[in-house]
Design a protein around this motif. Structure first.
Motif, PDB file in Angstrom:
ATOM      1  N   THR A  19       0.863  -1.168   0.000  1.00 24.99           N
ATOM      2  CA  THR A  19       0.000   0.000   0.000  1.00 24.99           C
ATOM      3  C   THR A  19       0.907   1.226   0.000  1.00 24.99           C
ATOM      4  OG1 THR A  19      -1.617  -1.247   1.285  1.00 24.99           O
ATOM      5  CG2 THR A  19      -1.908   1.142   1.181  1.00 24.99           C
ATOM      6  N   PRO A  20       0.936   1.988  -1.097  1.00 30.87           N
ATOM      7  CA  PRO A  20       1.883   3.100  -1.199  1.00 30.87           C
ATOM      8  C   PRO A  20       1.863   4.015   0.019  1.00 30.87           C
ATOM      9  CG  PRO A  20       0.816   2.745  -3.303  1.00 30.87           C
ATOM     10  CD  PRO A  20       0.139   1.841  -2.324  1.00 30.87           C
ATOM     11  N   LEU A  21       3.064   4.356   0.484  1.00 30.61           N
ATOM     12  CA  LEU A  21       3.246   5.284   1.597  1.00 30.61           C
ATOM     13  C   LEU A  21       2.523   4.819   2.860  1.00 30.61           C
ATOM     14  CD1 LEU A  21       2.986   8.492  -0.573  1.00 30.61           C
ATOM     15  CD2 LEU A  21       5.012   7.809   0.737  1.00 30.61           C
ATOM     16  N   THR A  22       2.656   3.510   3.146  1.00 32.09           N
ATOM     17  CA  THR A  22       2.032   2.972   4.359  1.00 32.09           C
ATOM     18  C   THR A  22       3.030   2.131   5.155  1.00 32.09           C
ATOM     19  OG1 THR A  22      -0.103   2.967   3.231  1.00 32.09           O
ATOM     20  CG2 THR A  22       0.019   1.745   5.278  1.00 32.09           C
ATOM     21  N   LEU A  23       3.217   0.860   4.821  1.00 33.00           N
ATOM     22  CA  LEU A  23       4.032  -0.042   5.636  1.00 33.00           C
ATOM     23  C   LEU A  23       5.367  -0.372   4.979  1.00 33.00           C
ATOM     24  CD1 LEU A  23       1.231  -2.603   6.586  1.00 33.00           C
ATOM     25  CD2 LEU A  23       2.047  -0.683   7.975  1.00 33.00           C
ATOM     26  N   ASN A  24       6.414  -0.524   5.820  1.00 31.00           N
ATOM     27  CA  ASN A  24       7.673  -1.058   5.310  1.00 31.00           C
ATOM     28  C   ASN A  24       7.646  -2.587   5.399  1.00 31.00           C
ATOM     29  OD1 ASN A  24       8.357  -1.804   7.972  1.00 31.00           O
ATOM     30  ND2 ASN A  24       9.614   0.003   8.302  1.00 31.00           N
TER      31      ASN A  24
ATOM     32  N   GLU B 142       6.235   1.131  -2.766  1.00 30.09           N
ATOM     33  CA  GLU B 142       6.485  -0.247  -2.320  1.00 30.09           C
ATOM     34  C   GLU B 142       7.527  -0.244  -1.202  1.00 30.09           C
ATOM     35  OE1 GLU B 142       5.595  -3.039  -6.115  1.00 30.09           O
ATOM     36  OE2 GLU B 142       7.226  -1.612  -6.384  1.00 30.09           O
ATOM     37  N   GLY B 143       7.077   0.161  -0.022  1.00 30.33           N
ATOM     38  CA  GLY B 143       7.973   0.191   1.127  1.00 30.33           C
ATOM     39  C   GLY B 143       8.317  -1.190   1.654  1.00 30.33           C
ATOM     40  N   GLY B 144       7.570  -2.183   1.240  1.00 33.03           N
ATOM     41  CA  GLY B 144       7.839  -3.576   1.626  1.00 33.03           C
ATOM     42  C   GLY B 144       6.979  -4.481   0.790  1.00 33.03           C
ATOM     43  N   ALA B 145       7.336  -4.647  -0.471  1.00 36.77           N
ATOM     44  CA  ALA B 145       6.463  -5.329  -1.429  1.00 36.77           C
ATOM     45  C   ALA B 145       6.456  -6.838  -1.208  1.00 36.77           C
ATOM     46  CB  ALA B 145       6.900  -5.010  -2.846  1.00 36.77           C
ATOM     47  N   ALA B 146       5.268  -7.373  -0.934  1.00 32.69           N
ATOM     48  CA  ALA B 146       5.117  -8.809  -0.692  1.00 32.69           C
ATOM     49  C   ALA B 146       4.744  -9.535  -1.977  1.00 32.69           C
ATOM     50  CB  ALA B 146       4.043  -9.043   0.364  1.00 32.69           C
ATOM     51  N   LEU B 147       5.319 -10.702  -2.157  1.00 31.63           N
ATOM     52  CA  LEU B 147       4.921 -11.622  -3.220  1.00 31.63           C
ATOM     53  C   LEU B 147       3.963 -12.639  -2.613  1.00 31.63           C
ATOM     54  CD1 LEU B 147       8.557 -12.271  -4.443  1.00 31.63           C
ATOM     55  CD2 LEU B 147       6.962 -10.577  -5.353  1.00 31.63           C
ATOM     56  N   HIS B 148       3.117 -13.204  -3.441  1.00 33.23           N
ATOM     57  CA  HIS B 148       2.187 -14.219  -2.947  1.00 33.23           C
ATOM     58  C   HIS B 148       2.211 -15.452  -3.841  1.00 33.23           C
ATOM     59  CE1 HIS B 148       0.476 -11.042  -0.450  1.00 33.23           C
ATOM     60  NE2 HIS B 148      -0.242 -11.964   0.159  1.00 33.23           N
TER      61      HIS B 148
ATOM     62  N   LYS C 288     -11.830  -0.857   1.845  1.00 38.18           N
ATOM     63  CA  LYS C 288     -11.891  -0.069   3.087  1.00 38.18           C
ATOM     64  C   LYS C 288     -11.548  -0.924   4.305  1.00 38.18           C
ATOM     65  CE  LYS C 288     -15.028   2.638   5.996  1.00 38.18           C
ATOM     66  NZ  LYS C 288     -13.932   3.506   6.465  1.00 38.18           N
ATOM     67  N   LYS C 289     -12.093  -2.112   4.386  1.00 40.23           N
ATOM     68  CA  LYS C 289     -11.869  -2.975   5.540  1.00 40.23           C
ATOM     69  C   LYS C 289     -10.384  -3.291   5.719  1.00 40.23           C
ATOM     70  CE  LYS C 289     -13.101  -7.537   7.387  1.00 40.23           C
ATOM     71  NZ  LYS C 289     -13.892  -8.766   7.152  1.00 40.23           N
ATOM     72  N   ILE C 290      -9.726  -3.669   4.630  1.00 35.72           N
ATOM     73  CA  ILE C 290      -8.314  -4.052   4.697  1.00 35.72           C
ATOM     74  C   ILE C 290      -7.429  -2.826   4.894  1.00 35.72           C
ATOM     75  CG2 ILE C 290      -6.419  -5.182   3.463  1.00 35.72           C
ATOM     76  CD1 ILE C 290      -8.639  -6.779   1.940  1.00 35.72           C
ATOM     77  N   TYR C 291      -7.704  -1.758   4.147  1.00 34.56           N
ATOM     78  CA  TYR C 291      -6.910  -0.531   4.254  1.00 34.56           C
ATOM     79  C   TYR C 291      -6.984   0.055   5.665  1.00 34.56           C
ATOM     80  CZ  TYR C 291      -5.483   4.322   3.639  1.00 34.56           C
ATOM     81  OH  TYR C 291      -4.873   5.537   3.782  1.00 34.56           O
ATOM     82  N   ASP C 292      -8.167   0.100   6.249  1.00 34.95           N
ATOM     83  CA  ASP C 292      -8.316   0.651   7.596  1.00 34.95           C
ATOM     84  C   ASP C 292      -7.480  -0.139   8.603  1.00 34.95           C
ATOM     85  OD1 ASP C 292     -10.006   2.600   6.666  1.00 34.95           O
ATOM     86  OD2 ASP C 292     -11.844   1.725   7.488  1.00 34.95           O
ATOM     87  N   SER C 293      -7.414  -1.444   8.428  1.00 29.82           N
ATOM     88  CA  SER C 293      -6.604  -2.276   9.318  1.00 29.82           C
ATOM     89  C   SER C 293      -5.121  -1.945   9.180  1.00 29.82           C
ATOM     90  CB  SER C 293      -6.847  -3.754   9.007  1.00 29.82           C
ATOM     91  OG  SER C 293      -5.987  -4.583   9.773  1.00 29.82           O
ATOM     92  N   GLN C 294      -4.655  -1.773   7.955  1.00 32.96           N
ATOM     93  CA  GLN C 294      -3.244  -1.446   7.726  1.00 32.96           C
ATOM     94  C   GLN C 294      -2.882  -0.086   8.319  1.00 32.96           C
ATOM     95  OE1 GLN C 294      -2.741  -1.787   3.465  1.00 32.96           O
ATOM     96  NE2 GLN C 294      -2.181  -3.944   3.602  1.00 32.96           N
ATOM     97  N   VAL C 295      -3.746   0.896   8.122  1.00 29.00           N
ATOM     98  CA  VAL C 295      -3.450   2.243   8.608  1.00 29.00           C
ATOM     99  C   VAL C 295      -3.453   2.281  10.137  1.00 29.00           C
ATOM    100  CG1 VAL C 295      -4.322   4.610   8.711  1.00 29.00           C
ATOM    101  CG2 VAL C 295      -4.244   3.409   6.533  1.00 29.00           C
ATOM    102  N   ALA C 296      -4.393   1.581  10.752  1.00 31.32           N
ATOM    103  CA  ALA C 296      -4.437   1.539  12.218  1.00 31.32           C
ATOM    104  C   ALA C 296      -3.153   0.932  12.770  1.00 31.32           C
ATOM    105  CB  ALA C 296      -5.650   0.730  12.681  1.00 31.32           C
TER     106      ALA C 296
END
Length: 368
Positions: free
Chosen positions: A117-122, A243-249, A331-339
């Motif tokens: 998520t751009p400009l969010t998590l490393n 991509e502060g910490g880009a995950a592969l799946h 929204k559900k997933i993004y809100d969790s990441q931001v919190a």
């Protein structure tokens, strides 16, 4: 009891034990069936670190099952094109793929949030959110509704901002730029006038060489060096804020996953976790040497300045508001990441940041 009677009874008991052993063998064999799956990758074999994440995972599965569960890894284009990997799994053309979730954000913007998520998590925060913050459970609610089950299978760490034919000194310099960029970052940059292009890894170099695009991002020094971008673009920007910490799946067809014995499911989960850790370690070891070599061969390192980063951050927040209003999954997933990010960055200011800053000063002073 006389000797003959004892031997007779003992022999009968032994025969019974032997029979029980004979009967047990087929049951054990059924619990660990011979299974062969095909995995299609979104990446070419030449990118041994990112493509290799799937091979690491498959090796762990093979070793843990004594070869009973075999996952055959195919490069992008060998079965389906790289950007169709997830479709091949959901349609059961293959059982499994290794890809970036955000390649498929055009289907549903929530796919973006599984990669970066751009400009969010490393990278460290991303992995923490996945494993201890309920992230993968939340994502798999979404993935399962689309017929696949996901595992984190690699992380690149914070990426570079990419290769540009010209310097980017102001926000205005972005206007009209044709740039290969994946996922939501393209939507964010489009607000600043960039024309985003989603191109598979193996096709980027000729597009940049021919001038079809003006700039490209990919991963970081090690992979970028292998793809030769420094030969056709001079300026190498950082950081890759998108991509502060880009995950592969790795994604598994949900029906096929549910058919696996429970211990095979556990082995598959553990194997992906191992590959995730090893892949991030591989990048952290290989990137320092690669960036030195790139600079020695003429690459010009440039940081995105504060004005550009601030403009990108503002545009990102606008995009998140728009998508949160339009898409409940997002929204559900993004809100969790931001919190989680709010708490995590508070803690890392006290721990990682102060420690890292001090040690970087020692490195600059040649004291390490």
């Amino acid at each position: 009891m006389d000797r003959r009677s004892f031997i007779k009874k003992a022999g009968t008991a032994g025969a019974g034990a032997a029979a029980a052993t004979t009967l047990a063998a087929p049951a054990l064999a059924q619990e660990s069936p011979q299974i062969t799956w095909r995995l299609t990758s979104s990446f070419p074999k030449s990118l041994d670190t990112i493509f290799g994440a799937a091979e690491l995972m498959a090796d762990h599965v093979r070793a843990a099952t004594d070869g009973k569960f075999e996952i055959q890894v195919f490069a992008a284009g060998e079965i389906v094109p790289g950007l169709q990997a997830l479709d091949a799994v959901s349609e059961n053309t293959v059982e499994m793929c290794h890809t970036c979730s955000y390649y498929y954000w055009g289907k549903d913007t929530a796919y973006q949030l599984g990669t970066a998520t751009p400009l969010t998590l490393n990278a460290r925060m991303q992995n923490a959110w996945f494993t201890a913050g309920g992230g993968m459970e939340m994502l798999n609610e979404f993935y399962n509704s689309n017929g696949v089950h996901g595992f984190v299978c690699g992380n690149t760490g914070a990426q570079m901002g990419g290769w540009f034919r010209k310097e980017i000194n102001t926000v205005e310099d972005l206007d009209g730029l044709k740039m290969r960029i994946g996922g939501f970052a393209g939507k964010i940059l489009a607000k600043l006038g960039v024309s985003p292009q989603l191109i598979a890894g193996g096709d980027i170099y000729p597009a940049l060489e021919k001038g079809t695009i003006d700039a490209t991002e990919w991963v970081g020094p090690y992979d970028d060096q292998k793809l030769g971008f420094n030969k056709v673009a001079k300026y190498y920007y950082y950081p890759g804020w998108w991509e502060g910490g880009a995950a592969l799946h790795s994604f598994v067809n949900l029906e096929k996953y549910n058919e696996l014995p429970k211990h095979y499911q556990a082995i598959l989960s553990d194997a992906n976790s191992a590959a995730n850790t090893e892949t991030l370690g591989n990048y952290d070891v290989k990137n320092p040497k690669a960036v030195r070599e790139l600079v020695n061969n003429g690459a010009v390192l440039r940081p995105f300045n504060q004005q550009i980063l601030d403009a990108c951050y503002k545009a990102a927040k606008e995009v998140y508001e728009e998508e949160s209003a339009a898409n409940p999954n997002f929204k559900k997933i993004y809100d969790s990441q931001v919190a989680y990010a709010r708490e995590a960055y508070l803690w890392q200011q006290l721990s990682e940041y102060t420690f890292d800053t001090y040690m970087m000063l020692q490195q600059r002073a040649d004291n390490i």
